[in-house]
Design a protein around this motif. Structure first.
Motif, PDB file in Angstrom:
ATOM      1  N   PHE A 108      10.243  -9.871   9.751  1.00  0.00           N
ATOM      2  CA  PHE A 108       9.975  -8.848   8.734  1.00  0.00           C
ATOM      3  C   PHE A 108      10.597  -9.225   7.395  1.00  0.00           C
ATOM      4  O   PHE A 108      11.646  -9.883   7.360  1.00  0.00           O
TER       5      PHE A 108
ATOM      6  N   ASP B 200       4.065  -1.504  -1.024  1.00  0.00           N
ATOM      7  CA  ASP B 200       3.340  -0.517  -0.220  1.00  0.00           C
ATOM      8  C   ASP B 200       2.764  -1.194   1.017  1.00  0.00           C
ATOM      9  O   ASP B 200       1.863  -2.024   0.915  1.00  0.00           O
ATOM     10  N   ARG B 201       3.259  -0.817   2.178  1.00  0.00           N
ATOM     11  CA  ARG B 201       2.852  -1.505   3.404  1.00  0.00           C
ATOM     12  C   ARG B 201       1.441  -1.130   3.846  1.00  0.00           C
ATOM     13  O   ARG B 201       0.833  -1.838   4.645  1.00  0.00           O
ATOM     14  N   ASN B 202       0.950  -0.009   3.331  1.00  0.00           N
ATOM     15  CA  ASN B 202      -0.381   0.420   3.747  1.00  0.00           C
ATOM     16  C   ASN B 202      -1.489  -0.077   2.827  1.00  0.00           C
ATOM     17  O   ASN B 202      -2.660   0.105   3.118  1.00  0.00           O
TER      18      ASN B 202
ATOM     19  N   ASP C 251       5.908  -5.189   4.705  1.00  0.00           N
ATOM     20  CA  ASP C 251       6.371  -4.477   5.895  1.00  0.00           C
ATOM     21  C   ASP C 251       6.923  -3.091   5.603  1.00  0.00           C
ATOM     22  O   ASP C 251       6.940  -2.241   6.482  1.00  0.00           O
TER      23      ASP C 251
ATOM     24  N   THR D 226       7.325   0.297   2.800  1.00  0.00           N
ATOM     25  CA  THR D 226       6.978   0.996   1.571  1.00  0.00           C
ATOM     26  C   THR D 226       8.283   1.441   0.936  1.00  0.00           C
ATOM     27  O   THR D 226       9.032   2.221   1.523  1.00  0.00           O
TER      28      THR D 226
ATOM     29  N   LEU E 236       8.569   0.502  12.877  1.00  0.00           N
ATOM     30  CA  LEU E 236       7.886  -0.710  12.394  1.00  0.00           C
ATOM     31  C   LEU E 236       7.854  -1.781  13.473  1.00  0.00           C
ATOM     32  O   LEU E 236       6.890  -2.515  13.600  1.00  0.00           O
TER      33      LEU E 236
ATOM     34  N   LEU F 120       9.442   9.664   2.126  1.00  0.00           N
ATOM     35  CA  LEU F 120       8.965   8.330   1.741  1.00  0.00           C
ATOM     36  C   LEU F 120       8.968   7.315   2.877  1.00  0.00           C
ATOM     37  O   LEU F 120       7.945   6.710   3.169  1.00  0.00           O
ATOM     38  N   SER F 121      10.146   7.144   3.489  1.00  0.00           N
ATOM     39  CA  SER F 121      10.240   6.053   4.472  1.00  0.00           C
ATOM     40  C   SER F 121       9.429   6.344   5.731  1.00  0.00           C
ATOM     41  O   SER F 121       9.078   5.429   6.465  1.00  0.00           O
TER      42      SER F 121
ATOM     43  N   TYR G  68       5.154   9.049   3.620  1.00  0.00           N
ATOM     44  CA  TYR G  68       4.333   8.260   2.688  1.00  0.00           C
ATOM     45  C   TYR G  68       4.018   6.880   3.257  1.00  0.00           C
ATOM     46  O   TYR G  68       2.924   6.346   3.058  1.00  0.00           O
ATOM     47  N   ALA G  69       4.992   6.324   3.990  1.00  0.00           N
ATOM     48  CA  ALA G  69       4.800   4.983   4.562  1.00  0.00           C
ATOM     49  C   ALA G  69       3.935   5.001   5.828  1.00  0.00           C
ATOM     50  O   ALA G  69       3.715   3.970   6.445  1.00  0.00           O
ATOM     51  N   LYS G  70       3.469   6.206   6.214  1.00  0.00           N
ATOM     52  CA  LYS G  70       2.591   6.368   7.386  1.00  0.00           C
ATOM     53  C   LYS G  70       3.211   5.794   8.665  1.00  0.00           C
ATOM     54  O   LYS G  70       2.651   4.937   9.337  1.00  0.00           O
ATOM     55  N   LYS G  71       4.407   6.270   8.971  1.00  0.00           N
ATOM     56  CA  LYS G  71       5.027   5.901  10.236  1.00  0.00           C
ATOM     57  C   LYS G  71       5.033   7.141  11.135  1.00  0.00           C
ATOM     58  O   LYS G  71       4.394   8.140  10.807  1.00  0.00           O
TER      59      LYS G  71
END
Lengths: 283, 322
Positions: free
Chosen positions: A63, A105-107, A113, A115, B75, B99-100, B103-106
């Protein structure tokens, strides 16, 4: 087999060209703290990180967590160099509906890896990914980049403590010590002290390397990946903000700036000069 | 539907259910991890920590880092559950969660214990009334206020693979039994616990049992109240709220959280847009918390059976006067 100094310098220059391509396409951006990471990125992406551009989310990958999310252009350029996407995409930086937002931005961007952008959070994410590798029993490594101004965030030190507690020796972090932040020098705004001593005191293996010394960086990473010390590794990069382009380095404020045609030309001619010295063909 | 509500003490405390459920989850899926920020003593999970050294980790008192670590673990293929007291699992880490994770879609499940007045003697510093409102503003988040131990356990399981932010607030102790052990739940689907046509009592968390008791009292004076456990405050069961508005033409919303931005607000958003009816909100009226036992705090903030009965009566009078 590790690469030669010349190869690493050439690749660093390629990454700087990419940073310029991205930032000039948007007529400005976070150039200072992006340019000064090119040498480290060249070493990591040439010799060390195990990633697969064909499968960016390969579950066994290493990563790269850019905690200083505003240096997105530097990471994007390194990913482009590694083959994650074609160079044209660099020109999409911050365009409407962008697939290349200025902050990592990871998406949106293959190969990214984490955001990041709200400072202080990336080192924790890196700890989590490194700890997960230990839990799963894989040999994955996690690289992380934090800024020196960012090190004023308390969460960085929470993460530093965590990494040492859980003996995350698969975590290799870089601190970009350029001593500049938005409102002045780090010494003026919020003294950092000696980051090597600080991380050592937190239980890390820490060392200072000149940010342009690609062989020094290569040695530091190589020793981190070969010796299992049960300690996380901090490589403090003594950098100059804007490194690689004198005209940017000499600006008092070069954090996030407009890139005029004149300034762009100056930077490009400096990069071209370096390319000539390295006998490098510029595409 | 079949309920086992008697008004008495629950057979199992939520903290016991948490322990049992996490054990089940660890056995079933080795990728499940549980992180705690030095509150294992409060959740009685110390034995779990010993028994599952590859699933349970203490981050020490660093809630912000805990959320970031969970983001990184996700991740790298793990399924994190994290716990702290509800103010420290929401207010203190809002940016990290937003955010982490969001927003980061986790994907994460955050358990905020001692929700609202259930922080009792820890007092105002530990009392979250704002967490529901805050967490509701995170896009695609799931916000749950556990009303009963069975529901709490089932929703822990149900959200294991749910993308995004899942926030489950709960009391650690003193929930009442409402559901039979094999009750099934769905995200976004509320439950009608008691039918009635005069007024709807829509509730979450500890106020669901209080509404069941209030409905009994209302029945004694000839008012038939429908009682709804909303199950998930977000996503909210819009259809059921509209059905309540149409069927009973009056709604009392009851929650152990600030009335600003909580379940009451969510219900009013729906009725105002789709089926305007008279609504009364029972909850914390924009106040800070304070020290006290549950009974004292219920009386102080008006989270009582009497208060529900009063509001329901007034609401019906208001409707009749129209």
């Amino acid at each position: 087999m590790l690469s030669s100094k010349k190869t690493l310098e050439k690749n660093a220059l390629t990454i700087r060209y990419g940073i310029m391509k991205a930032i000039s396409s948007n007529r400005g951006g976070h150039i200072g703290g992006s340019m000064d990471l090119a040498d480290m990125l060249s070493v990591v992406y040439t010799d060390f990180i195990r990633v697969n551009p064909e499968n960016p989310r390969d579950e066994n990958r290493d990563f790269m967590i850019f905690s200083k999310g505003h240096a997105g252009p530097a990471l994007y350029s390194a990913l482009c160099f590694k083959g994650f996407f074609p160079p044209e995409r660099l020109e999409n930086l911050n365009k409407p509906n962008s697939l290349l937002p200025g902050h990592c931005d990871r998406n949106k961007v293959p190969g990214v890896d984490a955001t990041t952008g709200s400072l202080g959070q990336g080192l924790s994410i890196a700890c989590g990914a490194a700890h997960a590798a230990k839990i799963k029993g894989t040999d994955q490594r996690v690289y992380c980049v934090i800024g020196d101004g960012e090190a004023a965030e308390g969460q960085i030190w929470e993460a530093a403590q965590y990494a040492a507690h859980y003996e995350l020796d698969n975590l290799i972090a870089f601190l970009d010590w350029n001593n500049k932040q938005i409102d002045g020098t780090v010494d003026e705004v919020m003294k950092l002290g000696d980051p090597v001593k600080k991380f050592e005191a937190f239980g890390w293996n820490a060392q200072l390397v000149t940010g342009t010394d690609v062989i020094g960086i290569q040695k530091a990473i190589n020793s981190a990946v070969t010796c299992h010390s049960k300690k996380p590794v901090m490589i403090v990069l003594k950098t100059v903000k804007g490194q690689g382009a004198k005209c940017i380095m000499e600006m008092p404020n070069n954090h996030c700036i407009a890139l005029t045609d004149e300034l762009k030309e100056k930077v490009m001619s400096e990069l071209d000069e370096q390319a000539e010295k390295l006998e490098m063909e510029v595409v | 539907m079949q309920l086992r509500y008697t008004g008495g003490k629950a057979e199992k405390e939520p903290l016991q259910v948490f322990n049992e459920t996490m054990r089940e989850l660890f056995e079933e899926d080795k990728r499940v991890v549980y992180l705690d920020a030095d509150l294992m003593g409060s959740l009685k999970t110390a034995q779990l920590w010993k028994d599952y050294p590859k699933n349970v980790f203490n981050t020490g008192i660093q809630e912000a880092n805990m959320i970031g670590v969970a983001a990184g673990m996700y991740l790298n293929g793990l399924k994190p559950y994290v716990h702290s007291f509800s103010p420290f699992a929401s207010r203190r880490v809002f940016d990290q969660v937003f955010l982490s994770i969001g927003y980061a879609k986790k994907s994460i499940r955050i358990i905020g214990s001692d929700a609202g007045i259930m922080a009792t003697n820890n007092g105002g510093t530990h009392m979250s009334f704002e967490d529901v409102a805050m967490m509701r503003t995170i896009p695609d988040a799931c916000v749950i206020d556990a009303s009963d131990p069975v529901m709490f356990g089932e929703l822990l399981k149900l959200t294991k693979d749910r993308p995004g932010v899942t926030y489950i607030r709960t009391a650690r102790r003193d929930l009442k039994d409402i559901y039979v052990p094999d009750e099934k739940f769905e995200i976004g689907k509320g439950k009608i616990l008691r039918e009635g046509s005069d007024v709807s009592l829509i509730a979450s968390g500890i106020m669901v049992a209080t509404c069941l008791e209030a409905a009994e009292k209302l029945a004694q004076i000839g008012i038939n109240a429908r009682v709804v456990d909303i199950i998930t405050i977000k996503p909210i069961d819009k259809e059921l709220v509209i059905d309540c508005a149409k069927t009973t033409n009056a709604i009392v919303v009851c929650e152990n959280a600030n009335v600003i931005g909580g379940l009451g607000s969510a219900v009013c958003d729906i009725t105002a847009e789709s089926c305007p009816v008279c609504v009364e909100k029972i909850g914390i009226n924009d106040k800070y918390g304070c020290v006290g036992n549950e009974q004292f705090l219920r009386e102080k903030y008006g989270l009582t059976v009497e208060s529900i009965v009063e509001k329901a009566k007034k609401l019906i009078e208001k409707r009749e006067a129209k």
